[in-house]
Motif scaffolding. Structure first.
Motif, PDB file in Angstrom:
ATOM      1  N   GLU A  20      -3.026 -12.850 -14.141  1.00  6.89           N
ATOM      2  CA  GLU A  20      -3.779 -13.180 -13.168  1.00  6.89           C
ATOM      3  C   GLU A  20      -2.982 -13.424 -11.452  1.00  6.89           C
ATOM      4  OE1 GLU A  20      -6.591 -16.985 -11.934  1.00  6.89           O
ATOM      5  OE2 GLU A  20      -5.843 -16.816 -13.960  1.00  6.89           O
ATOM      6  N   HIS A  21      -1.703 -14.172 -11.884  1.00  5.05           N
ATOM      7  CA  HIS A  21      -0.996 -14.092 -10.894  1.00  5.05           C
ATOM      8  C   HIS A  21       0.250 -13.105 -10.750  1.00  5.05           C
ATOM      9  CE1 HIS A  21      -2.444 -18.337 -11.578  1.00  5.05           C
ATOM     10  NE2 HIS A  21      -2.396 -18.315 -10.174  1.00  5.05           N
ATOM     11  N   THR A  22      -0.006 -11.916  -9.991  1.00  6.08           N
ATOM     12  CA  THR A  22       0.807 -10.617 -10.382  1.00  6.08           C
ATOM     13  C   THR A  22       2.018 -10.865 -10.121  1.00  6.08           C
ATOM     14  OG1 THR A  22      -1.319  -9.753  -9.533  1.00  6.08           O
ATOM     15  CG2 THR A  22       0.510  -8.289  -9.720  1.00  6.08           C
ATOM     16  N   TYR A  23       2.787 -11.556  -9.044  1.00  4.76           N
ATOM     17  CA  TYR A  23       4.118 -11.378  -8.638  1.00  4.76           C
ATOM     18  C   TYR A  23       4.903 -12.491  -9.077  1.00  4.76           C
ATOM     19  CZ  TYR A  23       1.554  -7.995  -5.948  1.00  4.76           C
ATOM     20  OH  TYR A  23       0.708  -6.827  -5.535  1.00  4.76           O
ATOM     21  N   VAL A  24       6.172 -12.319  -9.245  1.00  7.95           N
ATOM     22  CA  VAL A  24       7.103 -13.429  -9.602  1.00  7.95           C
ATOM     23  C   VAL A  24       8.043 -13.885  -8.358  1.00  7.95           C
ATOM     24  CG1 VAL A  24       8.983 -14.036 -11.203  1.00  7.95           C
ATOM     25  CG2 VAL A  24       6.879 -12.800 -12.032  1.00  7.95           C
ATOM     26  N   SER A  25       8.107 -15.020  -7.819  1.00  4.47           N
ATOM     27  CA  SER A  25       9.074 -15.365  -7.030  1.00  4.47           C
ATOM     28  C   SER A  25      10.465 -15.531  -7.310  1.00  4.47           C
ATOM     29  CB  SER A  25       8.632 -16.657  -6.165  1.00  4.47           C
ATOM     30  OG  SER A  25       8.993 -17.736  -7.268  1.00  4.47           O
ATOM     31  N   ASP A  34       8.519 -12.436  -0.676  1.00  2.00           N
ATOM     32  CA  ASP A  34       9.230 -13.381  -1.191  1.00  2.00           C
ATOM     33  C   ASP A  34       9.269 -13.078  -2.879  1.00  2.00           C
ATOM     34  OD1 ASP A  34       6.645 -14.216  -1.665  1.00  2.00           O
ATOM     35  OD2 ASP A  34       7.058 -16.361  -1.530  1.00  2.00           O
ATOM     36  N   SER A  35       8.545 -11.941  -3.102  1.00  2.31           N
ATOM     37  CA  SER A  35       8.551 -11.785  -4.613  1.00  2.31           C
ATOM     38  C   SER A  35       8.587 -10.550  -5.132  1.00  2.31           C
ATOM     39  CB  SER A  35       6.813 -12.084  -4.862  1.00  2.31           C
ATOM     40  OG  SER A  35       6.484 -13.395  -4.482  1.00  2.31           O
ATOM     41  N   TYR A  36       8.523 -10.373  -6.603  1.00  2.00           N
ATOM     42  CA  TYR A  36       8.904  -9.135  -7.182  1.00  2.00           C
ATOM     43  C   TYR A  36       7.914  -8.688  -8.112  1.00  2.00           C
ATOM     44  CZ  TYR A  36      13.363 -10.381  -5.352  1.00  2.00           C
ATOM     45  OH  TYR A  36      14.411 -10.471  -4.441  1.00  2.00           O
ATOM     46  N   LEU A  37       7.785  -7.326  -8.495  1.00  2.00           N
ATOM     47  CA  LEU A  37       6.749  -6.710  -9.467  1.00  2.00           C
ATOM     48  C   LEU A  37       7.586  -6.438 -10.618  1.00  2.00           C
ATOM     49  CD1 LEU A  37       3.739  -5.701  -9.547  1.00  2.00           C
ATOM     50  CD2 LEU A  37       5.028  -3.413  -9.681  1.00  2.00           C
ATOM     51  N   LEU A  38       7.135  -7.169 -11.688  1.00  2.00           N
ATOM     52  CA  LEU A  38       7.855  -7.065 -13.327  1.00  2.00           C
ATOM     53  C   LEU A  38       6.920  -6.206 -14.114  1.00  2.00           C
ATOM     54  CD1 LEU A  38       9.553 -10.497 -13.263  1.00  2.00           C
ATOM     55  CD2 LEU A  38      10.296  -8.398 -12.089  1.00  2.00           C
ATOM     56  N   ASP A  84      20.158 -11.007  -4.262  1.00  2.00           N
ATOM     57  CA  ASP A  84      18.869 -10.729  -4.724  1.00  2.00           C
ATOM     58  C   ASP A  84      18.518  -9.838  -5.819  1.00  2.00           C
ATOM     59  OD1 ASP A  84      17.864 -12.681  -2.775  1.00  2.00           O
ATOM     60  OD2 ASP A  84      17.930 -10.920  -1.339  1.00  2.00           O
ATOM     61  N   PRO A  85      17.891 -10.263  -6.741  1.00  2.00           N
ATOM     62  CA  PRO A  85      17.257  -9.269  -7.819  1.00  2.00           C
ATOM     63  C   PRO A  85      17.443  -7.812  -7.240  1.00  2.00           C
ATOM     64  CG  PRO A  85      16.326 -11.114  -7.913  1.00  2.00           C
ATOM     65  CD  PRO A  85      16.571 -11.171  -6.743  1.00  2.00           C
ATOM     66  N   VAL A 130      12.800  -5.635 -13.341  1.00  2.00           N
ATOM     67  CA  VAL A 130      12.297  -5.663 -12.088  1.00  2.00           C
ATOM     68  C   VAL A 130      11.986  -4.196 -11.435  1.00  2.00           C
ATOM     69  CG1 VAL A 130      13.015  -5.899  -9.704  1.00  2.00           C
ATOM     70  CG2 VAL A 130      13.751  -7.729 -11.372  1.00  2.00           C
ATOM     71  N   ILE A 131      10.851  -3.942 -11.227  1.00  2.00           N
ATOM     72  CA  ILE A 131      10.109  -2.573 -10.661  1.00  2.00           C
ATOM     73  C   ILE A 131       9.921  -2.589  -9.064  1.00  2.00           C
ATOM     74  CG2 ILE A 131       8.297  -0.853 -11.021  1.00  2.00           C
ATOM     75  CD1 ILE A 131      10.087  -1.314 -13.498  1.00  2.00           C
ATOM     76  N   GLY A 132       9.168  -3.423  -8.604  1.00  2.00           N
ATOM     77  CA  GLY A 132       9.150  -3.580  -7.098  1.00  2.00           C
ATOM     78  C   GLY A 132       9.580  -4.778  -6.493  1.00  2.00           C
ATOM     79  N   LEU A 133      10.311  -4.185  -5.119  1.00  2.00           N
ATOM     80  CA  LEU A 133      11.171  -5.466  -4.496  1.00  2.00           C
ATOM     81  C   LEU A 133      10.274  -5.718  -3.493  1.00  2.00           C
ATOM     82  CD1 LEU A 133      14.620  -3.359  -4.433  1.00  2.00           C
ATOM     83  CD2 LEU A 133      13.842  -5.139  -5.970  1.00  2.00           C
ATOM     84  N   PRO A 134      10.576  -7.010  -2.743  1.00  2.00           N
ATOM     85  CA  PRO A 134       9.900  -7.455  -1.698  1.00  2.00           C
ATOM     86  C   PRO A 134       9.505  -6.653  -0.642  1.00  2.00           C
ATOM     87  CG  PRO A 134      11.568  -8.853  -2.297  1.00  2.00           C
ATOM     88  CD  PRO A 134      11.646  -7.851  -3.112  1.00  2.00           C
ATOM     89  N   GLY A 135       8.184  -6.380  -0.234  1.00  2.00           N
ATOM     90  CA  GLY A 135       7.495  -5.312   0.773  1.00  2.00           C
ATOM     91  C   GLY A 135       7.307  -4.238   0.563  1.00  2.00           C
ATOM     92  N   GLU A 136       7.631  -3.806  -0.777  1.00  2.00           N
ATOM     93  CA  GLU A 136       7.257  -2.359  -1.244  1.00  2.00           C
ATOM     94  C   GLU A 136       5.938  -2.338  -1.626  1.00  2.00           C
ATOM     95  OE1 GLU A 136      11.719  -1.041  -2.766  1.00  2.00           O
ATOM     96  OE2 GLU A 136      10.343  -1.606  -4.192  1.00  2.00           O
TER      97      GLU A 136
END
Length: 213
Positions: free
Chosen positions: A186-191, A167-171, A93-94, A116-122
């Protein structure tokens, strides 16, 4: 018959004809010449193989990206040519800090490059230009806006709070004052499925040739 006659008979059997090797007795075959048709076909097959290999590498192994904006300065500059590795996340995973190439959340036909800054669930919060991961400050020595004065992070510097889906990441971009990223999409997160490759190498310009990190 005496012994001398017997010796002569034995010597007579070993004449020159009997001592010739099989190769000497058989006529040599003329060397076969490669026909022009076979030679041309060989070149055609070699070129076809090279083209197929290049297409497979481009579509399934490597992505070639030219950077059109300054959203990742100073890590990546406008006009840089970058190789991304498409198979980087096939079996993993990233990770936080990875620079990735992905389908833009609000415009999937476009490709973006961010960190990649934020990981899934953070839970990621931004306050006064500082990022916190689940309450702990994130050290970001790669930021252009670490500098003082006009380069200080003042644009969209918070407060924000993001709860990253499983299932996503914050970039975010490294140039926080000049990056369109999760703070404004508008769609904040990237899967993970929308992440195409991990940026690994800058091959142009030559004075910045080397790994991207």
């Amino acid at each position: 018959m005496n012994k001398e006659n017997m010796k002569m008979e034995i010597l007579d059997l070993n004449n020159e004809e009997d001592t010739k090797t099989t190769d000497e007795m058989e006529p040599k075959k003329p060397e076969e010449k490669t026909s022009p048709v076979k030679e041309i076909l060989s070149w055609v097959l070699t070129i076809a193989f090279a083209i197929v290999a290049a297409i497979l590498i481009k579509n399934y192994v490597i992505i070639n990206a030219n950077i059109p904006s300054g959203s990742m300065e100073n890590t990546i500059q406008i006009g840089d040519d970058i190789f991304g590795f498409r198979l980087a996340y096939t079996f993993s995973d990233p990770k936080r800090g990875d620079i990735v190439i992905f389908n833009a959340p609000d415009s999937p036909s476009e490709k973006y490059i961010k960190r990649v800054i934020g990981l899934p669930g953070e839970t990621v919060t931004i306050e006064d230009g500082k990022v916190y991961i689940d309450g702990e400050a994130l050290e970001e020595d790669y930021l252009k806006s670490n500098q003082s004065g006009e380069d200080a992070w003042t644009v969209n510097a918070g407060p924000y709070e993001f709860k990253v889906p499983q299932d996503s990441y914050l970039l975010l971009g490294d140039n926080r004052n000049g990056s369109s990223d999760a703070r404004v999409w508008e769609h904040t997160y990237v899967s993970k499925d929308d992440i195409l490759a991990k940026a690994i190498f800058r091959y142009y310009p030559f004075d910045r040739f080397g790994a991207v990190k």
